[in-house]
Design an enzyme around this catalytic site. Structure first.
Site, short mmCIF file in Angstrom:
data_model
loop_
_atom_site.label_atom_id
_atom_site.label_comp_id
_atom_site.label_asym_id
_atom_site.label_seq_id
_atom_site.Cartn_x
_atom_site.Cartn_y
_atom_site.Cartn_z
N CYS A 44 0.84 -1.21 0.00
CA CYS A 44 0.00 0.00 0.00
C CYS A 44 0.86 1.25 0.00
O CYS A 44 0.55 2.24 -0.66
CB CYS A 44 -0.90 0.04 1.23
SG CYS A 44 -2.01 -1.35 1.33
N ASP A 134 -21.32 11.66 -14.40
CA ASP A 134 -22.74 11.36 -14.13
C ASP A 134 -22.90 10.48 -12.89
O ASP A 134 -24.01 10.00 -12.63
CB ASP A 134 -23.37 10.67 -15.36
CG ASP A 134 -22.61 9.41 -15.78
OD1 ASP A 134 -21.61 9.04 -15.11
OD2 ASP A 134 -23.01 8.78 -16.78
C1 BEZ Z 1 0.65 -4.73 1.86
O1 BEZ Z 1 0.15 -3.64 1.60
O2 BEZ Z 1 1.85 -4.92 1.74
C2 BEZ Z 1 -0.21 -5.90 2.28
C3 BEZ Z 1 -1.34 -5.68 3.04
C4 BEZ Z 1 -2.11 -6.77 3.44
C5 BEZ Z 1 -1.73 -8.05 3.06
C6 BEZ Z 1 -0.61 -8.24 2.28
C7 BEZ Z 1 0.16 -7.17 1.89
#
Ligand code: BEZ
Length: 221
Positions: A44, A134
């Site tokens: 992330c 929309d």
């Molecule tokens: C990550 O963002 O690295 C991750 C998050 C949850 C499970 C596996 C990877």
């Protein structure tokens, strides 16, 4: 679970940049809502950093960004410092929704039963919802938590969505802005001749069916 062409469900949420109401946030623009399993997770962190670098590209296309992660605003604010430090030239000045109770994740069908927090509650998968001015869903994709997305591909599909929303064309495999496009099968040759002043080419195929018709991208000089 929201389906293609449906009006996306509205919601209110706290974000790293204040309280929002989703439909008001869209406000006649294109928008992308993309989710993350949790704060302070490695994949992330790379994804949000990449989006922070590509913000200008989304802005050029008139697309508003909205991320979501299953933690609270204070956690998001601390995490943003890590994201910006890890990805040079990244600025996370787009909102990240706090969804600690999974209300929005549940509303949008984003939960991943295989990924749980310490309390055993499912986290969100890597969902992407691209919404038109929309407020209708134009595209959705869903990746598991363990596979990071390719945001250049997301820019590419936005180019296709915005082009095909206005012109009777479809974009072929690996198409990029500027490449030739396909005349949609619902247009007759006569209609295609009238619609595309630059003309179109028809592929000669063993079936003898003239269904592959290419034309220069119509919104370019
Ligand atoms: C990550 O963002 O690295 C991750 C998050 C949850 C499970 C596996 C990877």
């Amino acid at each position: 679970m929201v389906l293609l062409t449906e009006i996306v469900p509205d919601f209110e949420a706290d974000t790293s940049l204040g309280h929002i109401k989703f439909h008001d946030y869209i406000d006649g623009s294109w928008a992308i809502l993309f989710s993350h399993p949790a704060d302070y997770t490695p994949v992330c962190t790379t994804e949000l950093g990449e989006v922070g670098k590509l913000q200008g590209e989304f802005a050029k296309r008139g697309v508003k960004l909205l991320a979501l992660s299953c933690d609270d605003v204070e956690s998001h604010k601390g995490w943003i410092k890590d994201i910006e430090a890890y990805t040079p030239k990244s600025l996370v000045n787009y909102p990240i929704i706090a969804d600690p109770n999974r209300d929005i994740a549940t509303l949008y069908g984003m939960l991943d039963p295989d990924e749980k927090d310490k309390a055993g509650i499912p986290l969100t998968a890597r969902a992407v919802f691209i919404v038109g001015p929309d407020k209708r869903l134009k595209l959705s994709i869903l990746y598991p938590a363990t596979t990071g997305r390719n945001f250049s591909e997301i820019l590419r599909v936005i180019d296709s969505l915005q082009l095909t929303a206005k012109h009777s064309v479809a974009t072929p495999v690996d198409w990029y802005h500027g490449d030739k496009v396909m005349v949609v099968p619902t247009l007759s040759d006569e209609q295609a001749t009238a619609k595309f002043p630059k003309g179109f080419e028809k592929a000669s195929l063993p079936s003898g069916k003239g269904y592959i018709r290419t034309t220069p991208q119509p919104n370019l000089p």
